[in-house]
Design an enzyme around this catalytic site. Structure first.
Site, PDB file in Angstrom:
ATOM      1  N   GLY A 208      14.185  12.920  35.952  1.00  0.00           N
ATOM      2  CA  GLY A 208      14.990  12.508  36.960  1.00  0.00           C
ATOM      3  C   GLY A 208      15.807  11.304  36.775  1.00  0.00           C
ATOM      4  O   GLY A 208      15.846  10.662  35.649  1.00  0.00           O
ATOM      5  N   ASN A 209      16.541  10.832  37.624  1.00  0.00           N
ATOM      6  CA  ASN A 209      17.330   9.362  37.674  1.00  0.00           C
ATOM      7  C   ASN A 209      17.237   8.930  38.919  1.00  0.00           C
ATOM      8  O   ASN A 209      16.657   9.538  39.931  1.00  0.00           O
ATOM      9  CB  ASN A 209      18.694   9.933  36.799  1.00  0.00           C
ATOM     10  CG  ASN A 209      19.439  10.798  38.090  1.00  0.00           C
ATOM     11  OD1 ASN A 209      19.769  10.204  39.240  1.00  0.00           O
ATOM     12  ND2 ASN A 209      19.900  11.905  37.369  1.00  0.00           N
ATOM     13  N   ARG A 210      17.963   7.863  38.918  1.00  0.00           N
ATOM     14  CA  ARG A 210      17.623   6.731  40.066  1.00  0.00           C
ATOM     15  C   ARG A 210      18.944   7.043  41.227  1.00  0.00           C
ATOM     16  O   ARG A 210      18.791   6.018  41.993  1.00  0.00           O
ATOM     17  CB  ARG A 210      17.585   5.362  39.503  1.00  0.00           C
ATOM     18  CG  ARG A 210      16.111   5.181  38.555  1.00  0.00           C
ATOM     19  CD  ARG A 210      16.006   3.502  38.522  1.00  0.00           C
ATOM     20  NE  ARG A 210      16.858   2.870  37.706  1.00  0.00           N
ATOM     21  CZ  ARG A 210      17.707   2.002  37.808  1.00  0.00           C
ATOM     22  NH1 ARG A 210      18.123   1.605  39.020  1.00  0.00           N
ATOM     23  NH2 ARG A 210      18.465   1.703  36.759  1.00  0.00           N
ATOM     24  N   SER A 211      19.504   8.052  41.200  1.00  0.00           N
ATOM     25  CA  SER A 211      20.578   8.046  42.119  1.00  0.00           C
ATOM     26  C   SER A 211      19.952   8.507  43.407  1.00  0.00           C
ATOM     27  O   SER A 211      19.089   9.261  43.603  1.00  0.00           O
ATOM     28  CB  SER A 211      21.528   9.448  41.617  1.00  0.00           C
ATOM     29  OG  SER A 211      22.126   9.630  42.611  1.00  0.00           O
TER      30      SER A 211
END
Ligand code: CTP
Length: 402
Positions: A208-211
Site C-alpha cells: 500500500g501507500n501512505r495516501s
C-alpha cells in the site's frame, strides 16, 4: 431573471453589531435577499426592528417563538440560505460554531445548513489573539468556512490593536464570492478518485501507500456543495463519505480502473487524486504465507495507468491529475500533463515535511498547459476549493465555441 439568492446574516453580541446594518444594506444593493438572525446578546446592541426595516423580513432571535413567516424556523432558514454570514462574530459565537453548539436559533440554523459560511470576527485584541479563538478559527477554516480577518485599529475599549470588524465592503466581497460558487457545477457530473490502493500479497497482507484520501474527499465534497452529481471512487481510507456523494468502494488498482472506466463516458470531469499503485505482486498467495515460507523476493507486475488511459479515451472530459515530485516540480508535472493528455496537474513536493501525504495541509503548484500557479501552504479543504475553481474554469472554457 433568476430568483435572488438569499444570505442569512447572523449578528452576534458585539459593539460592532451596528455595522451589520450597513452590511445588510450593501448586500441588498447587490441584489441579494437578506434574512437576519440575531443572538439575544446582539439584540441588546441593535434592535431587531432596525434589521427588519432595512431587509423587509422578520428577524429571528428566539428558538421557541411562534413561527410567523417561517415554518420550523431553524430548518427552513437553513435550507433557504445560499450563504451564511456571521458578522460580527464574537469569540463566544466562534467557539460555538467550531464546537457545533446549538443553544440559540442562529447556531441551530448554521448547524442545520449546508450553505457556505463566512465569519467576520470582532472582539478585543487579547480575545482575538487567544490560542483558543485562533484554534477555533482554524477549525472553521479547515471545514471550508471563509474567515474575513479582523483588522487593527482603535477598539471600543479605547485600546488600539487587532480585533476591529473588517470593513463591510470586504465582508460583502467574501459573501458574493461564496454565492458565485454556490451552484457553479449544477448539471455537471464529476468523477473523483481518492485514497491509496491496496495490492494483495496474500490473504492478509498487501502493498500500500501512505495516501490518506483527504484531498480527494475534500474535492468530492466541494463539487457536491457546488451542485455537481459526484461519484467518488475510493480506495480504503479512514474517512467518512461526504454528504450527497455516490461512494464506490474499491481496494486494488485493478478494481479502481474498472470502476473509473465504467463511469468515464458519462462524466464531464475526472479528478484522479487517488494514489494508484503502479505495480502489484504478480502472484498473490490465496492463503496466508507462513513465516517459515517467507519468499526471498516478490515478483511485481505493472498496473494499468488509469489516468493515461483516460487521456487516450477522452472526448470532451476535463481531466485533472496529481503528481508527486521531489525535484523540478513544475517541469516534471508539465511532462505528465503532456504525456497523459491532461488539462491540469496538481503537483506536490513530497520531500517537504508537514505537507502532502497524510498531513492536513498541502502546498502545491497547479500546472496547466500555459501557466503555473503556485499556491501558498493551505488546508486540504481550502486547496480543494482552488482546484474546483480551476475545474469550473476549464468546464466553462470547454463550453465556449472555439
Ligand atoms: N495514476 C493512475 N494510475 C496509475 C498510477 C497513477 O491513474 N496506475 C494517476 C494518479 O491518480 C495521479 C497521477 O496518475 O493522478 C500520478 O501520475 P504518476 O505518473 O503515477 O505520477 P507519480 O506518482 O508522480 O509517478 P512517477 O513515479 O512516475 O513520477
Amino acid at each position: 431573471m433568476a430568483d435572488a439568492q438569499t444570505v442569512l446574516l447572523g449578528v452576534t453580541g458585539s459593539i460592532a453589531a451596528y455595522k451589520a446594518v450597513e452590511l445588510a444594506r450593501l448586500l441588498i444593493k447587490r441584489g441579494v435577499t437578506v434574512k437576519t438572525v440575531m443572538t439575544e446578546a446582539a439584540a441588546e446592541f441593535v434592535t431587531p426592528l432596525t434589521f427588519r426595516s432595512i431587509t423587509g423580513h422578520p428577524v429571528g432571535i428566539d428558538m421557541f417563538e411562534e413561527p410567523t413567516e417561517w415554518k420550523a424556523a431553524h430548518v427552513s432558514l437553513a435550507a433557504e440560505a445560499d450563504a451564511i454570514a456571521i458578522a460580527p462574530a464574537t469569540a463566544d459565537a466562534i467557539a460555538k460554531l467550531a464546537e457545533g453548539i446549538a443553544d440559540e436559533l442562529l447556531f441551530s440554523v448554521v448547524l442545520a445548513s449546508k450553505a457556505p459560511l463566512v465569519v467576520a470576527p470582532a472582539m478585543h485584541t487579547e480575545m482575538y489573539e487567544n490560542p483558543a479563538t485562533q484554534h477555533n478559527l482554524d477549525l472553521l477554516r479547515s471545514r471550508g468556512a471563509v474567515v474575513v480577518e479582523a483588522q487593527s485599529g482603535q477598539l471600543a475599549s479605547g485600546d488600539v490593536g487587532t480585533g476591529r470588524l473588517a470593513p463591510p465592503e470586504k465582508i460583502v466581497d467574501a459573501v458574493m464570492g461564496e454565492l458565485g460558487r454556490a451552484r457553479d457545477l449544477a448539471g455537471h457530473r464529476v468523477l473523483v478518485s481518492a485514497g491509496g490502493t491496496q495490492e494483495p500479497l496474500d490473504a492478509v497482507r498487501y502493498l500500500g501507500n501512505r495516501s490518506s484520501g483527504k484531498t480527494g474527499y475534500a474535492i468530492a465534497r466541494e463539487c457536491a456543495l457546488r451542485g455537481a452529481a459526484v461519484v467518488l471512487v475510493s480506495a480504503p481510507t479512514a474517512l467518512r463519505s461526504p454528504r450527497d456523494v455516490e461512494l464506490v468502494a474499491v481496494r486494488t488498482a485493478e478494481e479502481m480502473a474498472e470502476a473509473v472506466f465504467e463511469r468515464f463516458d458519462e462524466a464531464d470531469a475526472v479528478v484522479m487524486s487517488a494514489a494508484v499503485a503502479d505495480f502489484s505482486p504478480a502472484e498473490p498467495s490465496i492463503g496466508k504465507i507462513k513465516k517459515d515460507a517467507a519468499p526471498k523476493s516478490i515478483a511485481l507486475r505493472r498496473n494499468v495507468d488509469i489516468l493515461a488511459e483516460l487521456g487516450k479515451r477522452k472526448a470532451k472530459q476535463v481531466l485533472i491529475g496529481f503528481a508527486a515530485e521531489t525535484d523540478d516540480i513544475a517541469a516534471n508535472a508539465r511532462g505528465k500533463l503532456e504525456a497523459k493528455n491532461l488539462d491540469l496537474v496538481v503537483a506536490n513536493d513530497v520531500s517537504r515535511p508537514g505537507v502532502g501525504f497524510g498531513a492536513d495541509d498541502n502546498e502545491v503548484v497547479l500546472v496547466g498547459p500555459d501557466a503555473d500557479e503556485t499556491l501558498r501552504r493551505m488546508s486540504k479543504v481550502q486547496l480543494a476549493r482552488h482546484i474546483v475553481d480551476r475545474l469550473v474554469g476549464l468546464l466553462e472554457a470547454r463550453g465556449r465555441p472555439a
